[in-house]
Design an enzyme around this catalytic site. Structure first.
Site, short mmCIF file in Angstrom:
data_model
loop_
_atom_site.label_atom_id
_atom_site.label_comp_id
_atom_site.label_asym_id
_atom_site.label_seq_id
_atom_site.Cartn_x
_atom_site.Cartn_y
_atom_site.Cartn_z
N HIS A 43 2.46 3.23 2.04
CA HIS A 43 3.78 3.26 2.68
C HIS A 43 4.78 2.42 1.91
O HIS A 43 5.96 2.78 1.80
CB HIS A 43 3.67 2.76 4.13
CG HIS A 43 4.86 3.10 4.96
ND1 HIS A 43 5.81 2.17 5.32
CD2 HIS A 43 5.28 4.29 5.48
CE1 HIS A 43 6.74 2.77 6.05
NE2 HIS A 43 6.46 4.05 6.16
N CYS A 44 4.31 1.33 1.35
CA CYS A 44 5.22 0.40 0.64
C CYS A 44 5.77 0.98 -0.66
O CYS A 44 6.79 0.51 -1.15
CB CYS A 44 4.49 -0.90 0.29
SG CYS A 44 3.62 -1.66 1.65
N ILE A 45 5.09 1.97 -1.22
CA ILE A 45 5.54 2.51 -2.51
C ILE A 45 6.25 3.85 -2.38
O ILE A 45 6.50 4.54 -3.37
CB ILE A 45 4.36 2.63 -3.52
CG1 ILE A 45 3.29 3.59 -3.01
CG2 ILE A 45 3.77 1.25 -3.82
CD1 ILE A 45 2.31 4.05 -4.09
N ASN A 103 0.82 -1.21 0.00
CA ASN A 103 0.00 0.00 0.00
C ASN A 103 0.86 1.27 0.00
O ASN A 103 2.02 1.19 -0.39
CB ASN A 103 -1.04 -0.04 1.12
CG ASN A 103 -2.38 0.46 0.61
OD1 ASN A 103 -2.47 1.54 0.04
ND2 ASN A 103 -3.42 -0.35 0.76
#
Ligand code: KQY
Length: 365
Positions: free
Chosen positions: A356-358, A354
């Site tokens: 934060h991951c990108i 999501n």
């Protein structure tokens, strides 16, 4: 740029908290057709909205392939800088460097080993060598010296720092067989402290149900200020997430941080309805040889904890769920000086992560 073989803590460096001031943010343009459905068109729209929201208060650098440069340039606002870079996918949190600061203002990057969340044991794609080279290239781009930690497998999504000596992580991820099976928990704790300039590691047992990263901490728990966290939560004892969140709460209630504080926990609900893959969504994904696939009805690891804290805002995933508004209200209380920016994130979640991951913040030095 120097490649360094010393350790950040010994050199006086530490990892600041995400809520400390940033100079910018790195993202990577989505492209691969087994991660992003229907040629990644819908995912790109979500990435554009997120980049624009972040660019309102800090510089965004988007890494992009040669093939996608023109499309990305046409879709992104002009203030987002595009830099050509070869990658395997779009998870900047995990493949860009973790930046560390020295009190004298120097900034360096850490180049962790990356093996696509578990290598040949339970990794999510092969090969991953382009992703493994991203951190060093980003350090070069930003003129940061770079710690070579490639012998230690770690993704940025598996750690959070409060900037005051405390690190959050999960046992499910960092003790998984596909990462550093030769190391004990005590050795990994020492490695985290040496690399991140920390004194205390709080080991949460689990993450979000069905999280294919082996349960990264950034999907279940995040610092909102030193001594305070949000924890993904459900009151529904029949939901498989209940036991996982309860196990984390038990640890947090007993934990003290590096400054001796007890941790204050704010529960943040998960979506009321499980977010599951539809048949149509599955049909839009390409199959690559030997990789895990999505199936209709499969529950995705949806969590509002997977937000990004920019200089002036908190960019929060939304799932078209009654809990969307509840999460926004709770996060506004946690971050009273920042705007909360809700962004529909289902297309990113289908990719396996999501907001934060990108994203990966570049702390201000
Ligand atoms: O959540 C992340 N940090 C990355 C997820 C990768 C999923 C690959 N399909």
């Amino acid at each position: 740029m120097h490649i360094l073989h010393t350790q950040p803590k010994a050199d006086g460096f530490f990892m600041p908290a995400e809520f400390a001031p940033h100079d910018g943010c790195i993202m990577i343009w989505p492209e691969r057709s087994d991660s992003w459905r229907n040629g990644a068109y819908a995912a790109r729209n979500a990435f554009v909205k997120i980049a624009a929201a972040i660019a309102a208060s800090e510089e965004v650098t988007m890494l992009v392939s040669n093939q996608q440069y023109e499309t990305a340039r046409a879709m992104l606002p002009p203030e987002v800088r595009l830099v050509e870079c070869t990658t395997d996918d779009a998870w900047a949190r995990d493949t860009a460097p973790t930046f560390v600061l020295h009190p004298d203002g120097r900034r360096r990057g850490i180049d962790w080993g990356f093996n696509a969340w578990g290598g040949l044991t339970d990794g999510l794609y092969f090969p991953w060598d382009n992703d493994n080279h991203v951190a060093r290239k980003v350090c070069d781009l930003f003129r940061c010296d770079c710690y070579s930690m490639r012998d230690f497998i770690l993704e940025g999504g598996s750690i959070h720092s409060d900037g005051e000596g405390t690190i959050l992580t999960t046992e499910a991820c960092l003790l998984s067989k596909g990462r550093n099976p030769q190391m004990t928990k005590a050795e990994i704790t020492e490695m985290l402290c040496d690399c991140l300039g920390a004194k205390t590691v709080i080991w949460l047992p689990r993450g979000i149900y069905q999280d294919e990263t082996n349960e990264h901490v950034d999907n279940i728990c995040a610092f909102t200020e030193p001594g305070k966290v949000v924890l993904a939560w459900t009151d529904d004892k029949s939901d498989p997430q209940y036991a996982l969140s309860q196990a984390c709460l038990d640890v947090l209630e007993q934990a003290t941080d590096a400054k001796g504080r007890h941790i204050q926990v704010q529960k943040l609900p998960i979506p009321a309805k499980p977010v599951c893959m539809t048949e149509e969504e599955c049909m839009g994904l390409d199959f690559w040889d030997g990789e895990p696939t999505r199936t209709p009805g499969e529950r995705l690891a949806a969590s509002y904890v997977n937000f990004y804290i920019s200089n002036k805002s908190v960019i929060v995933p939304q799932f078209d769920d009654p809990m969307d508004a509840v999460a926004i209200k709770i996060l506004q209380n946690c971050f009273p000086t920042r705007n909360i920016v809700p962004i529909a994130a289902r297309e990113i979640l289908i990719g396996g992560g999501n907001i934060h991951c990108i994203t990966q913040q570049i702390p201000k030095n």
